[in-house]
Each structure stands twice: as structure tokens, then as C-alpha cells.
Design a protein around this motif. Structure first.
Motif, short mmCIF file in Angstrom:
data_model
loop_
_atom_site.label_atom_id
_atom_site.label_comp_id
_atom_site.label_asym_id
_atom_site.label_seq_id
_atom_site.Cartn_x
_atom_site.Cartn_y
_atom_site.Cartn_z
N THR A 324 3.01 94.53 23.94
CA THR A 324 2.05 93.47 24.67
C THR A 324 2.78 93.21 25.71
O THR A 324 2.13 91.98 26.38
N GLY A 325 3.91 93.38 26.16
CA GLY A 325 4.29 92.96 27.25
C GLY A 325 5.34 91.84 26.93
O GLY A 325 5.83 91.28 28.42
N VAL A 326 5.37 91.25 25.99
CA VAL A 326 6.09 89.81 25.94
C VAL A 326 7.78 90.00 26.11
O VAL A 326 8.17 89.17 26.94
N LEU A 327 8.43 91.22 25.95
CA LEU A 327 9.62 91.31 26.06
C LEU A 327 9.94 91.52 27.65
O LEU A 327 11.04 91.23 27.92
N LYS A 328 8.92 92.41 28.08
CA LYS A 328 9.06 92.26 29.89
C LYS A 328 9.24 91.02 30.45
O LYS A 328 10.11 90.87 31.20
N ILE A 329 8.32 90.13 30.06
CA ILE A 329 8.20 88.75 30.48
C ILE A 329 9.55 88.06 30.28
O ILE A 329 10.10 87.45 31.18
N ILE A 330 10.41 88.13 29.01
CA ILE A 330 11.63 87.69 28.87
C ILE A 330 12.64 88.18 29.80
O ILE A 330 13.37 87.52 30.26
N ALA A 331 12.34 89.55 29.65
CA ALA A 331 13.47 90.38 30.79
C ALA A 331 13.51 89.90 32.06
O ALA A 331 14.55 89.55 32.86
N ASP A 332 12.36 89.64 32.55
CA ASP A 332 12.08 89.28 33.93
C ASP A 332 12.47 87.92 34.13
O ASP A 332 13.24 87.47 35.07
N PHE A 333 12.35 86.98 32.98
CA PHE A 333 12.89 85.50 33.30
C PHE A 333 14.51 85.57 33.40
O PHE A 333 15.18 84.84 34.02
N ILE A 334 14.99 86.52 32.58
CA ILE A 334 16.53 86.37 32.72
C ILE A 334 16.96 86.91 33.87
O ILE A 334 17.90 86.45 34.39
N ALA A 335 16.13 88.03 34.42
CA ALA A 335 16.64 88.41 35.67
C ALA A 335 16.36 87.66 36.66
O ALA A 335 17.43 87.42 37.66
N ASN A 336 15.37 86.72 36.63
CA ASN A 336 15.40 85.66 37.64
C ASN A 336 16.47 84.61 37.50
O ASN A 336 16.86 84.25 38.45
#
Lengths: 452, 200
Positions: A324-336
Motif C-alpha cells: 500500500t506504499g506506507v513503507l515508501k512514505i516512511i523511507a521518503d521521510f527519512i531521506a528528507n
């Protein structure tokens, strides 16, 4: 938008239910896994392909699942990691066979005799043995035997077993971090990202080795007075049981040692032989059962199927988050947050993983973080490897800090409590929190200097 | 009384259960076990009794513990199990005894010779006893009594299959308010003697 929210709610509910410890954790993950499949992937996403991909049974018929002649970091796939489950099941069978033969008890008694039952050498020898055994055998089994024998020796040799048990627990977790098969988070990381035993040994193994040296010094210095006092007490060494008395059946004993050594050789050389961890686990289990003769049923009955079911449910829930893309959102947050800086990313992964693992089960945490670090690294294999070692050290070592951080801690403190030696949060953390921080600092420094 | 009998007493705080247990043990010429079980367990295991007492007759906290493969970090569970094990071994030894609290009626349920009793009392009667015994004000006595009862109930209901104070779980439920602790003990002793005779 509904699917990620539903997947997240199920995930958070699963974590809360695991932490509250009211319902057995395998039931929690299985129910949450079923909800993920039915509600998130079925009803909301209408995606039979996502359900099939999460159940991941197709991987079992893939030749690469069993035999990978060109082992490389092929990247993770979502859903149930059957390789991890089969490997853990295989090791459980092997360990049951070894325990039945009296191997662990013999090893502890032999080592105690070797150091002539003197407190300080015994303390250090048991720490090193705990770490060494935990490199290949699950830390629960290592601590189950080591703590029980430590208490037995403590009664006979008149010393307080609590500091020794705490040191053994820490070293079991530390030893587990050194190899791919030592700790469940490492099996998950290695299996999902395609790393070999040697990859772990030369990366996390090096850090664990440095950590072990530091810990032997730390635990010795913090307990030196008690160790010296223990040596002043008169001991009747003749009354101690001989190592050979631990061997229940000589034939089983010899066979279990051969099987154990075979497993070690196969694991160390699996990158060269191309045999996957699933093949090694299955093979070792089959050999153990074939050699067990009439004891087959007894061994099978003792396998901790609840832990295996826990893994199945857990992988489905994490698979739902990934789909559902939740982990991608968390990864993007850490990257930011890190601004793409590898050092900051590693520091976040190590210390956040450590903090989380000190309070919640590090297995679901690692399973959740694997897709996140994969997403963070993008196509860069070097960054992925660096983040993988950071994750392994963070989750494995963070769990050492509190009595509930890792399975070995629970089992070790429980074995002590059953003999009347109660180890509460205060006693545990007083010894283990500084030790955890020292090893985490060593891990961070080594990762910064070596990879960033 | 050659045949083994075990009197397991549950009690509300302030009802005089402990005093009644002591009087019964004296009358029946058997040992009384209550909090001293912790000391006996500690002596048997060669460990510090005070440390065990901190977790005695308490239910595990709702958070910050974990279970793995049949093992738990909840120290209250371990102390309870150590005590239950000791109680069972005592019963197995054939000794007749009186035991107060520790879920004994549930731990020993189904054993021949087990007599289970719950001592209650009118609220004001219990408050007055607590005020006198601990030199407390009325309000402080209520606070203490309610706190202890909550803890005992939570402990009992966590480790037992039956509910604390529920008449269905005991052979005899009696209020000590009317006969006082001595009178209640005499009444119960008479009941026990009749039970023993009936069993012979």
C-alpha cells in the motif's frame, strides 16, 4: 488513501497487542495478517495479485529459492519470507536434537572444568561461549542452557549468578549480531536482501568482535569485586558433576556434534556452494530427523511452531504496508530528514532501530525496516549494504538494553527468576543500558569510518 | 485426626482472616502458612526473601513485560508460581495445615481433605479493625482497605480460575462481624471437625 490507512491501523494494532502481551503473539500476527489479506488487499485494493504476491508461495517453486550459484544482493520481495521461516524451522529441529543428547550441558560443564571453576575465568569463558554459540544457534536455546547451568554452578560454588547471567544474555545478543543466522533480524535482512554468511561475518561480525572485547572488559570491571569475593569462598570441587555425566546418549551426542559442525560448514560456505539458507535449514532438519530414530516425534513436538506462525503473520502484515506504499512514505521521510546524507541516514537507522528494539520486539521492527532501507538506497547496492549493517546492529544491540528487548533477555531473566533470582527492570538496565550504548557507539563509529 | 486436611482461607482486608487462620492452626494443632511461605521458598532456594516479598500477592503490571516460549519477564508471575509450587509440595507431603491467601483454594482444588473458606465482614466493622490495628484515621483506613482489597482481588482473579470471594468457589463464606475473630474461628473449627468426621 484508504488502503495505506487501513494497513497502518492493522500494523499499529498488531504492535500494541504484542506489547500488551495479553494474547499470544502468533495469534496476534496471524489475525492481523488475515485482516491485511482480506480487508486491505482484498476488499479495499481488489487485488488478488497483491494477495498472491504477499503469500509468496510461488517463491517455493523458484529454483533460485533453493540454489543460487551466483549469490548477490538481489533485493527484497514483499510478503512471506519462506526462506527465513524454513531456515529457522530447520535450526529448531537441529537444536532440539542437540539438547536431547546433552550437548549444551556437556559443553558448559566441560568449559567450567577447563577453567578450574575459578570465578573470573568462568565469567569470561561463559561470556565468550555465549557469543560464539549464538553465532550459529538461536539465542533462546543458548541462554536457556547457559543460564540454567550458571545457576547450578552458582549454588555449588557459592556466587551470585545474576551478573553472569546478565553478561551471558548480552553476549548472546552480541554474538547473534555477528552472523546471518545468529539473530532473526539478521536472517530477515540477509534473506530478503540476498547477503551471504560471509557478508555478515566480515561486516557485522567485525563490529560484534570489537563489541565483545569491549564487553568482556566492561562486565569484568563492573563485577570484579563480586568475582574476587566469590573466589574467597571455599569450594568443594569434587562435589561438582563431571562433564561426561551430562551426556545422555553417546551415539546421539556424537551425531549431534557432527550435524552441528556440518551446519556451520554449510552456512560459512553457502556463498560458494550456492545452497540457500532454506536448503541448508531443510537439509539439516531432515538429517537430524533421520538420525533421531525413534525420537523423531519427540523432536517434532518440541519445535516452536508458534514462533514460525508468528513469522508468517508478521510478514503478511508488513507485506500489506509495502503493497500500500506506507513503507515508501516512511523511507521518503527519512531521506528528507537526512537530506540524502548517508552518515545521517545510518545514524538514524542505528539509533532509532536501537531505541525501538529496546521496547518492542526487534523481529517485526526489522521486517518493517528492510523495505524501508531498500527504498532509501534506491539502486545503489553500496548504500543498501551500509544501511543493512546499520539496521542489523541497531536492532540486534538495541534489544540488549531492557528485559523485554530481545527473546534471550526474557528467557534468561525467566530462568533466573524460576530459581528465585529476580531480575527487575532496574537491575537489568543498570548493567545493560551502559553496555548497549558502548556497543552502539562502536557500531556507529565503525560504520562511519568504514562505509561513509 | 490422622487423615490429611488442608484449610485454605481467602479473606477481605480487615476481616481478621489472618487472626482466624492463626487461631484455627492453634486449635487444630497444625502449621499456619501465610506470608511466611515466601521466607520458606527463599530459604529453600537460598535467596533473599525481602526481594521476593516485593512481588508477593500482586498481579503482574499491564505493560512492560513480555513472554517468549513459555517464559515471562513478569516477576509477579514467577513469585506466584514459586509459592504455588511450594503449596503443592506441602500438600503432596501429606502434612495437614492452614493456609491464608495465595490462591490456595484454587491451587489445591480437587485435593482430598481440602476445606475452603472465605472470610468477609461488614464494611464499618472492617474499617474499625483497620483503624485500630494500624492507628489510622477513618479516611486513611478506608483508603488502605480498598487498596489492599483491589490488589488481592486482581491477584486472585489473575492466577485463579474462580472469582475472589464468590461463594461458588468456597465451602464456607462467613462474615466475622457478628462473632468476632475468636468466635468465628471457633465456629469454623467446629465446621472443620464435622467435615473431618464426615470424611472418615
Amino acid at each position: 488513501m484508504v488502503a495505506p490507512i487501513a494497513a497502518s491501523v492493522i500494523f499499529v494494532a498488531m504492535f500494541i497487542l504484542i506489547v500488551t502481551d495479553k494474547i499470544e503473539r502468533h495469534i496476534v500476527t496471524l489475525i492481523c495478517g488475515l485482516l491485511t489479506l482480506a480487508v486491505v488487499l482484498g476488499i479495499i485494493l481488489h487485488s488478488p495479485s497483491a494477495i498472491w504476491s504477499t503469500i509468496n508461495l510461488s517463491s517455493l517453486v523458484d529454483a533460485g529459492f533453493w540454489y543460487t550459484p551466483l549469490a548477490d544482493g538481489h533485493g527484497g520481495h514483499s510478503g512471506i519470507d519462506w526462506a527465513t521461516i524454513i531456515f529457522i524451522a530447520g535450526m529448531m529441529v537441529m537444536v532440539e536434537g542437540m539438547a536431547k543428547s546433552g550437548f549444551f550441558r556437556w559443553l558448559c560443564m566441560w568449559l567450567a572444568k577447563l577453567v578450574n571453576y575459578r570465578s573470573a575465568p568462568l565469567f569470561i569463558a561463559f561470556m565468550v561461549m555465549s557469543a560464539a554459540l549464538a553465532m550459529f544457534i538461536d539465542s533462546i536455546t543458548v541462554i536457556l542452557f547457559l543460564a540454567a547451568i550458571t545457576i547450578e554452578l552458582a549454588k555449588l560454588l557459592k556466587f551470585n549468578p545474576v551478573p553472569m547471567i546478565l553478561a551471558e544474555i548480552f553476549c548472546a545478543n552480541l554474538g547473534g549480531s555477528a552472523t546471518m543466522c545468529g539473530d532473526p533480524p539478521n536472517i530477515i535482512i540477509g534473506s530478503a536482501l540476498g547477503y551471504s554468511f560471509a557478508d555478515f561475518l566480515t561486516n557485522t561480525g567485525l563490529i560484534a568482535g570489537l563489541g565483545l572485547i569491549a564487553m568482556v572488559i566492561y562486565f569484568y570491571l563492573t563485577n570484579r569485586k563480586a568475582l574476587k569475593d566469590a573466589d574467597k569462598v571455599e569450594k568443594d570441587i569434587c562435589s561438582l558433576p563431571s562433564p561426561s555425566s551430562a551426556i545422555i546418549n553417546m551415539r546421539d551426542f556424537v551425531i549431534s556434534i557432527i550435524i552441528f559442525l556440518t551446519a556451520v560448514v554449510l552456512l560459512v560456505t553457502h556463498a560458494q556452494t550456492g545452497l540457500s539458507v532454506a536448503t541448508i535449514g531443510l537439509g539439516i532438519a531432515v538429517i537430524t530427523l533421520v538420525c533421531a530414530g525413534q525420537g523423531v516425534l519427540e523432536i517434532i513436538k518440541k519445535v516452536d511452531y508458534k514462533t514460525l506462525l508468528f513469522f508468517v503473520g508478521l510478514f503478511i502484515v508488513v507485506g500489506g504496508l509495502e503493497q500500500t506504499g506506507v513503507l515508501k512514505i516512511i523511507a521518503d521521510f527519512i531521506a528528507n530528514v537526512s537530506g540524502g546524507n548517508l552518515m545521517v541516514m545510518c545514524a538514524i537507522v542505528i539509533w532509532v532501530s536501537a531505541l525501538a528494539s529496546a521496547f518492542v520486539d526487534n523481529i517485526p521492527f526489522a521486517a518493517t525496516m528492510v523495505p524501508i532501507i531498500t527504498s532509501l538506497a534506491g539502486a545503489d547496492g553500496t548504500i543498501l549494504a551500509t544501511l543493512a549493517w546499520s539496521l542489523a546492529m541497531g536492532t540486534d544491540i538495541g534489544g540488549c538494553a531492557t528485559p523485554i528487548g530481545a527473546s534471550a533477555n526474557v528467557v534468561g531473566t525467566s530462568v533466573a527468576a524460576k530459581s528465585g533470582y529476580l531480575i527487575g527492570w532496574g537491575k537489568f538496565c543498570k548493567q545493560s543500558v551502559p553496555a548497549t550504548i558502548i556497543v552502539l557507539i562502536i557500531s556507529t563509529v565503525v560504520i562511519f569510518l568504514r562505509y561513509c | 485426626m490422622s487423615k490429611q486436611f488442608i484449610v485454605a482461607i481467602g479473606r477481605e482486608f480487615g476481616s481478621g482472616g489472618k487472626h482466624i487462620g492463626r487461631a484455627l492452626a492453634k486449635k487444630l494443632k497444625v502449621n499456619l502458612y501465610d506470608r511466611n511461605i515466601v521466607e520458606k521458598v527463599a530459604a529453600e532456594m537460598e535467596v533473599d526473601a525481602d526481594h521476593l516479598k516485593k512481588y508477593e500477592e500482586k498481579k503482574r503490571r499491564p505493560l512492560f513485560h513480555r513472554s517468549v516460549a513459555g517464559h515471562t519477564t513478569a516477576l509477579e508471575d514467577h513469585v506466584a508460581e514459586l509459592q504455588f509450587g511450594y503449596i503443592k509440595r506441602l500438600a503432596d507431603s501429606g502434612e495437614s495445615f492452614v493456609i491464608v491467601g495465595r490462591c490456595a483454594e484454587d491451587v489445591l482444588r480437587g485435593r482430598e481433605g481440602l476445606i475452603t473458606i472465605f472470610i468477609t465482614g461488614d464494611r464499618e466493622y472492617r474499617i474499625n479493625r483497620v483503624m485500630k490495628q494500624f492507628s489510622l484515621s477513618h479516611a486513611a483506613a478506608i483508603e488502605k482497605m480498598d487498596r489492599h482489597d483491589r490488589t488481592r482481588k486482581a491477584y486472585h482473579n489473575h492466577y485463579s480460575s474462580g472469582k475472589w470471594g464468590d461463594a461458588k468457589n468456597y465451602d464456607l463464606v462467613i462474615s466475622s462481624s457478628h462473632l468476632g475473630t475468636e468466635g468465628t474461628a471457633e465456629f469454623i473449627a467446629d465446621y472443620i471437625e464435622r467435615r473431618i468426621k464426615a470424611a472418615e
